[in-house]
Design a protein around this motif. Structure first.
Motif, PDB file in Angstrom:
ATOM      1  N   CYS A   7     -27.325  18.536  27.391  1.00 25.99           N
ATOM      2  CA  CYS A   7     -26.448  18.772  28.542  1.00 25.99           C
ATOM      3  C   CYS A   7     -26.352  20.262  28.822  1.00 25.99           C
ATOM      4  O   CYS A   7     -26.710  21.094  27.976  1.00 25.99           O
ATOM      5  CB  CYS A   7     -25.068  18.170  28.329  1.00 25.99           C
ATOM      6  SG  CYS A   7     -23.879  19.190  27.458  1.00 25.99           S
ATOM      7  N   THR A   8     -25.893  20.597  30.019  1.00 27.99           N
ATOM      8  CA  THR A   8     -25.581  21.978  30.336  1.00 27.99           C
ATOM      9  C   THR A   8     -24.075  22.181  30.204  1.00 27.99           C
ATOM     10  O   THR A   8     -23.293  21.252  30.389  1.00 27.99           O
ATOM     11  CB  THR A   8     -26.022  22.357  31.761  1.00 27.99           C
ATOM     12  OG1 THR A   8     -25.421  21.450  32.690  1.00 27.99           O
ATOM     13  CG2 THR A   8     -27.536  22.291  31.893  1.00 27.99           C
ATOM     14  N   GLN A  84     -23.853  16.898  38.400  1.00 27.93           N
ATOM     15  CA  GLN A  84     -24.328  16.559  39.740  1.00 27.93           C
ATOM     16  C   GLN A  84     -25.290  17.614  40.282  1.00 27.93           C
ATOM     17  O   GLN A  84     -25.382  17.854  41.477  1.00 27.93           O
ATOM     18  CB  GLN A  84     -23.138  16.328  40.670  1.00 27.93           C
ATOM     19  CG  GLN A  84     -22.385  15.072  40.272  1.00 27.93           C
ATOM     20  CD  GLN A  84     -21.254  14.711  41.198  1.00 27.93           C
ATOM     21  OE1 GLN A  84     -20.677  15.544  41.861  1.00 27.93           O
ATOM     22  NE2 GLN A  84     -20.916  13.422  41.236  1.00 27.93           N
ATOM     23  N   SER A  85     -26.036  18.220  39.363  1.00 26.30           N
ATOM     24  CA  SER A  85     -27.106  19.130  39.744  1.00 26.30           C
ATOM     25  C   SER A  85     -28.429  18.382  39.649  1.00 26.30           C
ATOM     26  O   SER A  85     -28.481  17.213  39.280  1.00 26.30           O
ATOM     27  CB  SER A  85     -27.130  20.338  38.802  1.00 26.30           C
ATOM     28  OG  SER A  85     -27.639  19.940  37.524  1.00 26.30           O
ATOM     29  N   GLN A  86     -29.507  19.052  39.993  1.00 27.71           N
ATOM     30  CA  GLN A  86     -30.841  18.486  39.807  1.00 27.71           C
ATOM     31  C   GLN A  86     -31.576  19.313  38.749  1.00 27.71           C
ATOM     32  O   GLN A  86     -32.754  19.628  38.880  1.00 27.71           O
ATOM     33  CB  GLN A  86     -31.606  18.488  41.143  1.00 27.71           C
ATOM     34  CG  GLN A  86     -30.898  17.728  42.255  1.00 27.71           C
ATOM     35  CD  GLN A  86     -30.698  16.256  41.919  1.00 27.71           C
ATOM     36  OE1 GLN A  86     -31.616  15.583  41.487  1.00 27.71           O
ATOM     37  NE2 GLN A  86     -29.484  15.746  42.134  1.00 27.71           N
ATOM     38  N   TYR A  90     -32.608  17.212  32.828  1.00 23.63           N
ATOM     39  CA  TYR A  90     -32.840  15.771  32.935  1.00 23.63           C
ATOM     40  C   TYR A  90     -34.270  15.431  32.501  1.00 23.63           C
ATOM     41  O   TYR A  90     -34.493  14.558  31.649  1.00 23.63           O
ATOM     42  CB  TYR A  90     -32.635  15.303  34.379  1.00 23.63           C
ATOM     43  CG  TYR A  90     -31.207  15.232  34.832  1.00 23.63           C
ATOM     44  CD1 TYR A  90     -30.414  14.122  34.546  1.00 23.63           C
ATOM     45  CD2 TYR A  90     -30.643  16.265  35.570  1.00 23.63           C
ATOM     46  CE1 TYR A  90     -29.103  14.038  34.984  1.00 23.63           C
ATOM     47  CE2 TYR A  90     -29.329  16.195  36.017  1.00 23.63           C
ATOM     48  CZ  TYR A  90     -28.570  15.093  35.715  1.00 23.63           C
ATOM     49  OH  TYR A  90     -27.266  15.012  36.151  1.00 23.63           O
ATOM     50  N   ASP A  91     -35.249  16.122  33.096  1.00 23.57           N
ATOM     51  CA  ASP A  91     -36.649  15.848  32.764  1.00 23.57           C
ATOM     52  C   ASP A  91     -36.944  16.163  31.298  1.00 23.57           C
ATOM     53  O   ASP A  91     -37.773  15.496  30.668  1.00 23.57           O
ATOM     54  CB  ASP A  91     -37.572  16.651  33.674  1.00 23.57           C
ATOM     55  CG  ASP A  91     -37.482  16.190  35.125  1.00 23.57           C
ATOM     56  OD1 ASP A  91     -37.278  14.988  35.348  1.00 23.57           O
ATOM     57  OD2 ASP A  91     -37.575  17.039  36.030  1.00 23.57           O
ATOM     58  N   LYS A 130     -30.305  11.699  39.840  1.00 21.56           N
ATOM     59  CA  LYS A 130     -30.907  11.849  38.504  1.00 21.56           C
ATOM     60  C   LYS A 130     -30.271  10.892  37.494  1.00 21.56           C
ATOM     61  O   LYS A 130     -30.917  10.486  36.532  1.00 21.56           O
ATOM     62  CB  LYS A 130     -30.762  13.292  38.025  1.00 21.56           C
ATOM     63  CG  LYS A 130     -31.677  14.296  38.724  1.00 21.56           C
ATOM     64  CD  LYS A 130     -33.094  14.233  38.172  1.00 21.56           C
ATOM     65  CE  LYS A 130     -33.929  15.391  38.678  1.00 21.56           C
ATOM     66  NZ  LYS A 130     -35.292  15.394  38.090  1.00 21.56           N
ATOM     67  N   TRP A 131     -29.022  10.546  37.713  1.00 21.58           N
ATOM     68  CA  TRP A 131     -28.384   9.581  36.813  1.00 21.58           C
ATOM     69  C   TRP A 131     -29.132   8.257  36.877  1.00 21.58           C
ATOM     70  O   TRP A 131     -29.427   7.636  35.847  1.00 21.58           O
ATOM     71  CB  TRP A 131     -26.926   9.356  37.204  1.00 21.58           C
ATOM     72  CG  TRP A 131     -26.028  10.559  37.216  1.00 21.58           C
ATOM     73  CD1 TRP A 131     -26.354  11.833  37.588  1.00 21.58           C
ATOM     74  CD2 TRP A 131     -24.653  10.601  36.864  1.00 21.58           C
ATOM     75  NE1 TRP A 131     -25.262  12.654  37.493  1.00 21.58           N
ATOM     76  CE2 TRP A 131     -24.199  11.925  37.054  1.00 21.58           C
ATOM     77  CE3 TRP A 131     -23.745   9.632  36.428  1.00 21.58           C
ATOM     78  CZ2 TRP A 131     -22.882  12.316  36.809  1.00 21.58           C
ATOM     79  CZ3 TRP A 131     -22.429  10.012  36.186  1.00 21.58           C
ATOM     80  CH2 TRP A 131     -22.002  11.346  36.365  1.00 21.58           C
TER      81      TRP A 131
END
Length: 369
Positions: A7-8, A84-86, A90-91, A130-131
């Motif tokens: 996570c960030t 809620q960022s892109q 995530y990748d 992304k979720w």
């Protein structure tokens, strides 16, 4: 079991979702799992968690913020705390799961269908893009309550032998709360308001409608992460408080111990949020034997079931909010702490999470092969 959290963490700013995630990582570490936390910043409460939270000191933190280079280490489970960022992270998490053929756990703080059904200030569903993509592999969708899980099942893809729905109430920082709890404390003539002026769905502006003669002589306290200035948003609050002889007190960046002490000293917590994915503050207040007035949110009814110290007002109904405030101030509810102990205490929530992790690995891991 070797577990990786991804996570960030915002620098120098409190985030409820990150708080939730660090508590979850700590419970797993406390239970004996080998926990690695890949992120970009230490949280603002880092030192306090080191002092109070069992298991936190044993977590291996990777603070490089490098979400491009995959780890050489093999894990059994990846737990992703989304925002809620892109962002690239995530990748980073997806690639680890796909390459190592291990399950992904998505912490579902809220789904957009649920948020938009309750909040007067809807958000673009694309913020959750992304979720949803997280679930295109064997995954656990971990919600924070049964109510959250209900909406998640309606929104996210549900592929047989790929997606498993689960829920878990995260703990509050009960060790810090326990360190200052005093069942014989004398309450101050104060009300603690929990809200944010920069997020309309948190209901801060609704406070204007409840300040009246009935609260003359009270102090209305705010816990804030940044200074509250007199500007076009807050000037009406300052002016109305002055007109009715209500003192305003802003407590900036309190420690965890200071937070719980302020909660316990207050006669009431006022929580006018229109939407919560979980809602820590009411549970923290009840744990400190302080009654709560809030809007009628199903998730709060669920997590506080059986407790007589929480008063629900119709959402957006200011007259009802005033009535509930007076009712709470005049009542003397008992055993609030005991009523919500199992849903909030760190040790209790740790036990329940360990059972769930065993279920996840036995079910979802076989789908990854």
């Amino acid at each position: 079991m070797k577990i990786l959290f991804v996570c960030t963490v915002p620098k120098d700013i409190f985030s409820g979702g990150r708080y939730h995630t660090h508590l979850m990582a700590s419970t797993l570490s406390h239970l004996g799992h080998e926990v690695t936390f890949h992120t970009n910043n230490a949280p603002v409460y880092n030192n306090e968690f080191l002092e109070h939270i069992p298991g936190y000191a044993s977590i291996h933190f990777e603070l490089s913020g490098d979400f491009r280079t995959p780890p050489e280490e093999h894990f059994d489970l990846v737990i992703l705390a989304p925002d809620q960022s892109q962002n690239l992270y995530y990748d980073f998490a997806f690639n680890i799961c796909d390459t190592q053929k291990i399950p992904l756990v998505l912490i579902n703080f809220e789904s957009p269908n649920w948020f938009n059904s309750l909040s007067p200030y809807p958000r673009d569903e694309n913020l959750w893009d992304k979720w949803t993509k997280s679930l295109l592999r064997p995954s656990v969708i971990l919600s924070s309550a049964k109510e959250s899980q209900k909406w998640a099942k309606e929104y996210y893809p549900n592929v047989e032998k790929q997606n498993l729905y689960s829920y878990w109430y995260p703990p509050i920082n009960s060790p810090a709360a326990d360190s200052v709890f005093d069942k014989n404390i004398t309450k101050e003539n104060s009300i603690l308001a929990i809200s944010r002026f920069n997020d309309k769905h948190k209901g801060a502006l609704d406070l204007l409608s409840v300040l009246d003669e009935s609260l003359r002589g009270y102090t209305l306290k705010f816990l804030t992460s940044r200074p509250i200035l007199r500007d076009e948003t807050t000037i009406p609050l300052f002016e109305k408080a002055e007109n009715f002889g209500i003192n305003l007190k802003f407590i900036e960046n309190p420690t965890e111990v200071e937070k719980f002490h302020e909660i316990q000293k207050s006669k009431l917590m006022l929580f006018p949020s229109y939407f919560e994915g979980f809602g820590y503050p009411p549970l923290e207040a009840l744990y400190m034997d302080t009654p709560v007035v809030c809007y009628d949110l199903p998730v709060l009814r669920e997590t506080t079931e059986g407790c007589d110290g929480i008063y629900f007002a119709d959402r957006g109904n200011f007259d009802d909010l005033k009535i509930k405030i007076q009712k709470a101030l005049q009542s003397q509810p008992k055993n609030m702490r005991a009523a919500i102990f199992k849903n909030t205490n760190f040790e209790e929530r740790s036990k329940s999470l360990n059972t769930l992790v065993s279920e996840w690995t036995s079910s979802v891991s076989s789908w990854c092969k």
